[in-house]
Write an enzyme that holds these catalytic residues in place. Structure first.
Site, PDB file in Angstrom:
ATOM      1  N   TYR A 236       0.887  -1.152   0.000  1.00 43.00           N
ATOM      2  CA  TYR A 236       0.000   0.000   0.000  1.00 43.00           C
ATOM      3  C   TYR A 236       0.926   1.203   0.000  1.00 43.00           C
ATOM      4  CZ  TYR A 236      -4.446  -2.337   1.108  1.00 43.00           C
ATOM      5  OH  TYR A 236      -5.601  -3.091   1.059  1.00 43.00           O
ATOM      6  N   ASP A 264      -6.141  -0.680  -6.320  1.00 46.50           N
ATOM      7  CA  ASP A 264      -7.620  -0.594  -6.290  1.00 46.50           C
ATOM      8  C   ASP A 264      -8.125  -0.048  -4.951  1.00 46.50           C
ATOM      9  OD1 ASP A 264      -8.093  -4.202  -5.707  1.00 46.50           O
ATOM     10  OD2 ASP A 264      -7.161  -2.627  -4.522  1.00 46.50           O
ATOM     11  N   HIS A 353     -10.010  -6.965  -5.228  1.00 54.93           N
ATOM     12  CA  HIS A 353      -9.692  -6.953  -3.790  1.00 54.93           C
ATOM     13  C   HIS A 353     -10.632  -7.879  -3.009  1.00 54.93           C
ATOM     14  CE1 HIS A 353      -7.153  -4.075  -1.259  1.00 54.93           C
ATOM     15  NE2 HIS A 353      -7.788  -4.702  -0.330  1.00 54.93           N
TER      16      HIS A 353
HETATM   17  C1  FNS Z   1      -9.877 -11.465   2.602  1.00 52.77           C
HETATM   18  C2  FNS Z   1      -8.964 -10.282   2.646  1.00 52.77           C
HETATM   19  C3  FNS Z   1      -8.478  -9.751   1.454  1.00 52.77           C
HETATM   20  C4  FNS Z   1      -7.605  -8.669   1.472  1.00 52.77           C
HETATM   21  C5  FNS Z   1      -7.232  -8.097   2.725  1.00 52.77           C
HETATM   22  C6  FNS Z   1      -7.699  -8.621   3.929  1.00 52.77           C
HETATM   23  C7  FNS Z   1      -8.576  -9.714   3.886  1.00 52.77           C
HETATM   24  C8  FNS Z   1      -9.076 -10.273   5.181  1.00 52.77           C
HETATM   25  N1  FNS Z   1      -6.437  -6.940   2.708  1.00 52.77           N
HETATM   26  S1  FNS Z   1      -7.165  -5.588   3.357  1.00 52.77           S
HETATM   27  O1  FNS Z   1      -7.393  -5.836   4.745  1.00 52.77           O
HETATM   28  O2  FNS Z   1      -6.372  -4.434   3.128  1.00 52.77           O
HETATM   29  O3  FNS Z   1      -8.418  -5.476   2.574  1.00 52.77           O
HETATM   30  C9  FNS Z   1      -5.602  -6.772   1.651  1.00 52.77           C
HETATM   31  C10 FNS Z   1      -4.401  -5.999   1.752  1.00 52.77           C
HETATM   32  O4  FNS Z   1      -3.922  -5.675   2.848  1.00 52.77           O
HETATM   33  N2  FNS Z   1      -3.775  -5.677   0.577  1.00 52.77           N
HETATM   34  C11 FNS Z   1      -4.232  -6.105  -0.661  1.00 52.77           C
HETATM   35  O5  FNS Z   1      -3.640  -5.782  -1.688  1.00 52.77           O
HETATM   36  N3  FNS Z   1      -5.341  -6.911  -0.753  1.00 52.77           N
HETATM   37  C12 FNS Z   1      -5.995  -7.273   0.372  1.00 52.77           C
HETATM   38  N4  FNS Z   1      -7.024  -8.167   0.302  1.00 52.77           N
HETATM   39  C13 FNS Z   1      -7.466  -8.671  -1.024  1.00 52.77           C
HETATM   40  C14 FNS Z   1      -6.717  -9.955  -1.379  1.00 52.77           C
HETATM   41  O6  FNS Z   1      -5.360  -9.688  -1.688  1.00 52.77           O
HETATM   42  C15 FNS Z   1      -7.332 -10.632  -2.594  1.00 52.77           C
HETATM   43  O7  FNS Z   1      -7.460  -9.682  -3.634  1.00 52.77           O
HETATM   44  C16 FNS Z   1      -8.689 -11.259  -2.270  1.00 52.77           C
HETATM   45  O8  FNS Z   1      -8.677 -11.797  -0.985  1.00 52.77           O
HETATM   46  C17 FNS Z   1      -8.979 -12.368  -3.266  1.00 52.77           C
HETATM   47  O9  FNS Z   1     -10.260 -12.868  -3.044  1.00 52.77           O
HETATM   48  P1  FNS Z   1     -10.571 -14.185  -2.176  1.00 52.77           P
HETATM   49  O10 FNS Z   1     -10.466 -13.773  -0.756  1.00 52.77           O
HETATM   50  O11 FNS Z   1     -11.968 -14.528  -2.607  1.00 52.77           O
HETATM   51  O12 FNS Z   1      -9.578 -15.236  -2.564  1.00 52.77           O
END
Ligand code: FNS
Length: 490
Positions: A236, A264, A353
């Site tokens: 990020y 995104d 995401h």
């Molecule tokens: C489930 C989940 C996803 C997060 C995620 C945390 C969780 C609990 N976090 S978030 O807190 O900021 O949203 C990140 C993150 O740190 N950075 C990122 O690039 N994607 C983040 N993602 C998105 C992740 O990298 C994938 O794009 C997404 O999880 C793929 O979908 P599935 O969970 O259905 O496999």
């Protein structure tokens, strides 16, 4: 000199505030106004042991790195610390009952089984954070539903005795075409956090993408890797580019083999299940010192440092500060894939995401099906590596993505749920189940290697047809104020 609990408990207010973390006392009085998550959450533990609350959100080296040494007061004799014996809430009693009754690991036959178990045994706030997605969570469901609009055209009478689904990702040889994608706050689900995923990725020789917002420190996750195990960094981008440059250069020095810039999330999405847990804890320390709005769940509390001003103009700067392959994670239309090629990056992840950002963004698989024909027409299909993530729950989902031209796929929630419910053994089984499904489905489709997976094996005619939007569960189950909240737990 060892302190006692009796001494620490006297320093319990905003003018004089000590806390205990991992058996050591810290004077955080001056730090209160700077705390990214606001003073409230610290004052809740003023004069007390804050370790349990501190653990899931802060890598262990937080205080070492960011609190002036003069405020480190030394060890506390923990036998003298009186911990309030909070009466177990009815919710917690029910959760413990469910843990006692949870299915054996061997009874989990696919990735969705882990989700069903995790939903029953995880703490509400942790489940809320992992499972939540933006607004009505339509894209969350579309990510998986989109795969159901793609059908196979299998070949027969092919000698499929030997099937090999290994591949390479950014030049690294991996045993399967999936990687552990970046998901923040691993310790919400498991006391050890992201290093559990590191060990499972090692065992299965797949790549782990290390999240900026991990609960473990970046170095802990890197140190948990063994031998030539490959890890990537998810980034990020911070408004303070000096912090970002430090993180990128350190990651490269520690051997990361890919920089995945998340594009995104100029602002983290509105994830209402997460917000409902009224997350009061502070943000991850990696971006310490940034003001944080701590009133809206974990996501908001940990992300106010993210720079909404990030633009194509920044890509050349990234290319000037690192030799790592640069990937854009969260690209959602072919026009931006073409721009990414022009900008000289090595690849993209077509992703929304996990539905956690813009609701009604299309699934990665649909954007892939839109993108590849255009790249082929322009002779650009080999210019960059294309990955997708979102809603991948079966090996058939992976095979469809590879048939449509993806190099590999990222998987998030399933590995989190497997870890939260069964620890390392859960993630190990989840990866093995996927590999078993890969072998069987490659045989049934008539392919012996990922190189043989191509467009002719799939029928995507209905993929772009959004006649039926996935059921709006939230409208039925969550918004009805009359539904008794306990029933919602499902
Ligand atoms: C489930 C989940 C996803 C997060 C995620 C945390 C969780 C609990 N976090 S978030 O807190 O900021 O949203 C990140 C993150 O740190 N950075 C990122 O690039 N994607 C983040 N993602 C998105 C992740 O990298 C994938 O794009 C997404 O999880 C793929 O979908 P599935 O969970 O259905 O496999």
């Amino acid at each position: 000199m060892t302190l006692t609990g009796v001494e620490v408990v006297k320093h319990n207010n905003s003018k004089d505030c000590w806390v205990i973390v991992h058996g050591r006392a810290y004077d955080v009085t001056d730090f209160l106004p700077e705390h990214p998550g606001g003073p409230k959450i610290i004052l809740k533990y003023a004069g007390k042991d804050a370790t349990e609350e501190f653990e899931p959100i802060h890598p262990p080296d937080t205080l070492e790195k960011y609190l002036d040494k003069s405020k480190h007061l030394g060890p506390v004799d923990m036998t003298t610390v009186i911990t309030e014996k909070t009466e177990e809430s009815p919710d917690e009693k029910e959760r413990q009952r469910r843990i006692a009754e949870m299915p054996l690991l061997e009874q989990c036959y696919n990735l969705l089984d882990f989700e069903a178990v995790a939903r029953r045994v995880m703490k509400k706030g942790a489940w809320g954070y992992y499972s939540s997605a933006a607004d009505d969570e339509i894209t969350l469901r579309e990510n998986h539903a989109a795969f159901h609009r793609i059908w196979f055209r299998p070949k027969i009478l092919v000698d499929v005795e030997k099937v090999n689904f290994s591949t390479t990702m950014l030049g690294t040889k991996v045993d399967a075409p999936f990687y552990v994608t970046a998901t923040a706050l691993g310790k919400l689900g498991h006391v050890e956090g992201e290093v559990v995923l590191t060990r499972a990725a090692r065992k299965h020789n797949v790549i782990q993408m290390i999240p900026t917002l991990a609960s473990c420190s970046f170095d802990e996750i890197i140190d948990a890797a063994e031998g030539d195990q490959v890890q990537w960094l998810q980034l990020y981008v911070n408004k303070d580019r000096a912090i970002t440059q430090r993180i990128v250069e350190h990651a490269e020095k520690r051997g990361c083999k890919g920089l995945f810039i998340t594009v995104d999330a100029p602002q983290l999405g509105r994830r209402e299940k997460d917000m409902r847990s009224k997350f009061m804890d502070p943000g991850s320390n990696v971006q310490n010192g940034q003001q944080t709005d701590n009133s809206q769940g974990a996501a908001r509390a940990i992300s106010s440092f993210i720079d909404p001003g990030l633009s194509w103009a920044d890509i050349s700067w990234f290319r000037s500060i690192t030799k790592m392959p640069i990937m854009l994670k969260g690209v959602q239309r072919v026009e931006d894939v073409l721009k990414a090629i022009e900008a000289g990056v090595q690849g993209v992840v077509l992703s929304n995401h996990g539905g956690r950002q813009l609701d009604f963004a299309r699934s990665g698989i649909e954007v892939l099906a839109e993108t590849m024909p255009v790249l082929r027409e322009l002779g650009l299909e080999d210019k960059i590596e294309i990955y997708i993530d979102g809603g991948i729950r079966r090996a058939t989902d992976i095979i469809k993505a590879l048939c449509l031209g993806a190099k590999g796929v990222g998987i998030g929630r399933p590995f989190l749920y497997a870890m939260s419910a069964y620890g390392f053994d859960g993630v190990d089984r989840a990866m093995q189940l996927l590999k078993d499904e890969m072998e069987m489905n490659m045989r049934l489709i008539g392919a012996t290697s990922v190189g043989e997976l191509n467009q002719s094996l799939v029928d995507t005619r209905s993929l772009f047809n959004h006649s039926s939007t996935p059921a709006d569960n939230l409208a039925y189950a969550v918004y009805d104020p009359l539904v008794n909240p306990a029933q919602r737990a499902g």
